[in-house]
Write a protein that holds these residues in place. Structure first.
Motif, PDB file in Angstrom:
ATOM      1  N   LYS A  75      45.454  32.179  43.978  1.00 53.08           N
ATOM      2  CA  LYS A  75      44.621  32.287  45.270  1.00 53.08           C
ATOM      3  C   LYS A  75      44.712  33.857  45.399  1.00 53.08           C
ATOM      4  O   LYS A  75      43.637  34.655  45.649  1.00 53.08           O
ATOM      5  N   ALA A  76      45.680  34.558  44.867  1.00 54.97           N
ATOM      6  CA  ALA A  76      45.784  36.064  45.180  1.00 54.97           C
ATOM      7  C   ALA A  76      45.138  36.579  44.161  1.00 54.97           C
ATOM      8  O   ALA A  76      44.251  37.684  44.417  1.00 54.97           O
ATOM      9  N   ALA A  77      45.204  36.078  42.882  1.00 59.79           N
ATOM     10  CA  ALA A  77      44.066  36.582  41.997  1.00 59.79           C
ATOM     11  C   ALA A  77      42.436  36.394  42.254  1.00 59.79           C
ATOM     12  O   ALA A  77      41.792  37.579  41.951  1.00 59.79           O
ATOM     13  N   TYR A  78      41.963  35.169  42.655  1.00 57.50           N
ATOM     14  CA  TYR A  78      40.944  35.185  43.237  1.00 57.50           C
ATOM     15  C   TYR A  78      40.408  36.184  44.511  1.00 57.50           C
ATOM     16  O   TYR A  78      39.141  36.669  44.188  1.00 57.50           O
ATOM     17  N   ALA A  79      41.406  36.435  45.045  1.00 62.04           N
ATOM     18  CA  ALA A  79      40.864  37.567  45.945  1.00 62.04           C
ATOM     19  C   ALA A  79      40.846  38.848  45.446  1.00 62.04           C
ATOM     20  O   ALA A  79      39.906  39.577  45.989  1.00 62.04           O
ATOM     21  N   VAL A  80      41.814  39.195  44.649  1.00 62.30           N
ATOM     22  CA  VAL A  80      41.459  40.442  43.894  1.00 62.30           C
ATOM     23  C   VAL A  80      40.240  40.353  43.147  1.00 62.30           C
ATOM     24  O   VAL A  80      39.640  41.423  43.277  1.00 62.30           O
ATOM     25  N   LEU A  81      39.771  39.456  42.512  1.00 59.82           N
ATOM     26  CA  LEU A  81      38.424  39.534  41.944  1.00 59.82           C
ATOM     27  C   LEU A  81      37.253  39.464  42.866  1.00 59.82           C
ATOM     28  O   LEU A  81      36.346  40.306  42.731  1.00 59.82           O
ATOM     29  N   HIS A  96      36.782  42.817  44.168  1.00 60.56           N
ATOM     30  CA  HIS A  96      36.390  43.677  43.179  1.00 60.56           C
ATOM     31  C   HIS A  96      34.714  43.622  43.322  1.00 60.56           C
ATOM     32  O   HIS A  96      34.011  44.614  43.059  1.00 60.56           O
ATOM     33  N   LEU A  97      34.271  42.533  43.381  1.00 60.85           N
ATOM     34  CA  LEU A  97      32.988  42.035  43.174  1.00 60.85           C
ATOM     35  C   LEU A  97      32.148  42.276  44.340  1.00 60.85           C
ATOM     36  O   LEU A  97      30.698  42.189  44.243  1.00 60.85           O
ATOM     37  N   ASP A  98      32.696  42.617  45.365  1.00 59.13           N
ATOM     38  CA  ASP A  98      31.886  43.125  46.657  1.00 59.13           C
ATOM     39  C   ASP A  98      31.111  44.325  46.199  1.00 59.13           C
ATOM     40  O   ASP A  98      31.863  45.383  46.221  1.00 59.13           O
ATOM     41  N   GLY A  99      29.921  44.158  46.337  1.00 57.09           N
ATOM     42  CA  GLY A  99      29.180  45.380  45.796  1.00 57.09           C
ATOM     43  C   GLY A  99      28.962  45.629  44.641  1.00 57.09           C
ATOM     44  O   GLY A  99      28.091  46.823  44.271  1.00 57.09           O
ATOM     45  N   ARG A 100      29.375  45.002  43.731  1.00 55.69           N
ATOM     46  CA  ARG A 100      28.979  45.041  42.263  1.00 55.69           C
ATOM     47  C   ARG A 100      28.383  43.926  41.607  1.00 55.69           C
ATOM     48  O   ARG A 100      28.920  42.671  42.113  1.00 55.69           O
ATOM     49  N   ASP A 134      34.498  29.352  48.356  1.00 55.31           N
ATOM     50  CA  ASP A 134      35.552  30.039  49.357  1.00 55.31           C
ATOM     51  C   ASP A 134      35.402  31.563  48.861  1.00 55.31           C
ATOM     52  O   ASP A 134      36.074  32.292  49.464  1.00 55.31           O
ATOM     53  N   TRP A 135      34.827  31.896  47.748  1.00 50.73           N
ATOM     54  CA  TRP A 135      34.712  33.065  47.001  1.00 50.73           C
ATOM     55  C   TRP A 135      33.453  33.752  47.107  1.00 50.73           C
ATOM     56  O   TRP A 135      32.508  33.447  45.615  1.00 50.73           O
ATOM     57  N   PRO A 136      32.453  34.144  48.016  1.00 51.60           N
ATOM     58  CA  PRO A 136      31.062  34.523  47.931  1.00 51.60           C
ATOM     59  C   PRO A 136      30.842  35.517  46.824  1.00 51.60           C
ATOM     60  O   PRO A 136      29.781  35.393  46.045  1.00 51.60           O
ATOM     61  N   HIS A 137      31.781  36.593  46.699  1.00 51.80           N
ATOM     62  CA  HIS A 137      31.300  37.430  45.668  1.00 51.80           C
ATOM     63  C   HIS A 137      31.518  36.933  44.211  1.00 51.80           C
ATOM     64  O   HIS A 137      30.635  37.317  43.378  1.00 51.80           O
ATOM     65  N   ILE A 138      32.447  36.080  44.025  1.00 54.85           N
ATOM     66  CA  ILE A 138      32.652  35.319  42.692  1.00 54.85           C
ATOM     67  C   ILE A 138      31.572  34.532  42.581  1.00 54.85           C
ATOM     68  O   ILE A 138      31.073  34.275  41.358  1.00 54.85           O
ATOM     69  N   ASP A 139      31.239  33.694  43.363  1.00 52.18           N
ATOM     70  CA  ASP A 139      29.881  32.616  43.460  1.00 52.18           C
ATOM     71  C   ASP A 139      28.771  33.303  42.813  1.00 52.18           C
ATOM     72  O   ASP A 139      28.193  33.095  41.903  1.00 52.18           O
ATOM     73  N   ALA A 140      28.427  34.375  43.588  1.00 48.15           N
ATOM     74  CA  ALA A 140      27.112  35.300  43.069  1.00 48.15           C
ATOM     75  C   ALA A 140      27.379  35.663  41.637  1.00 48.15           C
ATOM     76  O   ALA A 140      26.244  35.791  41.020  1.00 48.15           O
ATOM     77  N   TRP A 141      28.480  36.157  41.442  1.00 50.62           N
ATOM     78  CA  TRP A 141      28.659  36.836  40.051  1.00 50.62           C
ATOM     79  C   TRP A 141      28.571  35.510  39.042  1.00 50.62           C
ATOM     80  O   TRP A 141      27.872  35.931  37.846  1.00 50.62           O
ATOM     81  N   LEU A 142      29.165  34.652  39.051  1.00 56.30           N
ATOM     82  CA  LEU A 142      29.064  33.443  38.159  1.00 56.30           C
ATOM     83  C   LEU A 142      27.481  33.049  38.191  1.00 56.30           C
ATOM     84  O   LEU A 142      27.114  32.557  37.105  1.00 56.30           O
TER      85      LEU A 142
END
Lengths: 208, 208
Positions: free
Chosen positions: B134-140, B143-147, B178-186
């Motif tokens: 969970k801590a790793a998902y938060a870091v990623l 990071h992907l916020d705005g990228r 749970d992780w919108p920036h990861i979701d958009a990046w995937l």
């Protein structure tokens, strides 16, 4: 210009960077991060590294994190500790293996067993990590049977990555006597001119 | 000459290599390793890779293991998916971070939760791994916020490394919602021309 390494003594990952800098003959100095008091989670530190981890290397305008990246940067900059050009994928292979299979789990097991109060230690998780670590020690021990160094015929950053947590005295389930080829290899590393123990390269966050 | 990748569908680490080969436009074919029946621990396979793991890449006389090494080899050979020259340390940083903090734990958590019989699952170890993940998902996610991409302005092997386990449907505690920036990046990655799901690139070791 003197490079600065943000680090603390107990971090095996910081030690990988510090020992690489030291053995490559780089002009560097440690900058102490008071990890156990939360310094790596402070806003100031997160500006340096949003991952909230040491080590961080500063070389003028260059800022690098992840021990394996810092190691590669030092190899590229000094031409030392990277093996031959033909060795480069094999060196990277062992740095990645260490990050994936060994240090990642050794660092956590050591933290849980030594830096958490006894009543907070997740015993099943520790046993699980130690079981996986035993498989990793076996892979490394077998690889070192008949070899002086992990790659080629000289010390490289692959050795420095893989050895890092194994030089600490705090118990976490690794005993040199159980792994004779690892034991002999650690002796070779510590006999390398300029080698230092992590606590002689970096300030400890907990009392010595 | 056609490169061969020893792999099986359930391995996110093999997927990192397979997707890199596919998106770099390399002529390659998968060689199925029947992992859950012990094929990776056979003497024949251990000659290929004493670490007893997939993926293994064969390119003529070249034999490479560790997904991050195979990725770097494909970048060097094709000039694709590695970002700009200035990006190289940042790409390596995220590949190492993924190996250290994310895939190593996601792969294990997914294995324990999906490929072990329920009565053999170490529940405390699984919960421990999921907490760290969970801590790793938060870091990623941060990071992907705005990228759009992890490094620079195009897909690199850093994205391919970090996304690998996140494309599998078997539950292991990761939910895209749970992780919108990861979701958009995937979503961006899966819309890349040539992208394929792991089970469409490599044969599954367990029934589909």
């Amino acid at each position: 210009m003197t490079m600065q390494l943000y680090c603390f003594g107990e971090s095996g990952n910081a030690y990988k960077a510090a020992l690489t800098l030291e053995l490559a003959g780089v002009d560097w100095q440690p900058v102490f991060v008071d990890f156990f008091k939360g310094a790596a989670r402070s806003d100031a530190f997160k500006t340096l590294n949003p991952m909230g981890e040491v080590p961080v290397l500063i070389d003028g305008d260059v800022k690098l994190t992840q021990s394996g990246v810092i190691q590669q940067y030092i190899v590229d900059k000094t031409g030392r500790l990277g093996g031959t050009e033909d060795d480069k994928y094999e060196v990277l292979r062992w740095v990645l293996w260490d990050n994936h299979k060994m240090s990642s789990q050794a660092g956590v097991a050591r933290f849980l067993l030594n830096f958490l109060p006894q009543e907070k230690r997740p015993q099943e998780a520790i046993a699980f990590l130690q079981g996986r670590l035993k498989a990793a020690y076996a892979v490394l021990n077998d690889h070192l049977d008949g070899r002086d160094w992990i790659v080629g015929d000289a010390l490289t950053v692959a050795d420095i990555s893989c050895c890092s947590y194994l030089f600490y005295d705090e118990p976490f389930g690794f005993d040199r006597k159980d792994w004779p080829h690892i034991d002999a290899w650690l002796a070779r590393i510590s006999e390398t001119p300029g080698w230092k123990h992590p606590y002689d390269l970096m300030q400890r966050a907990l009392g010595a």
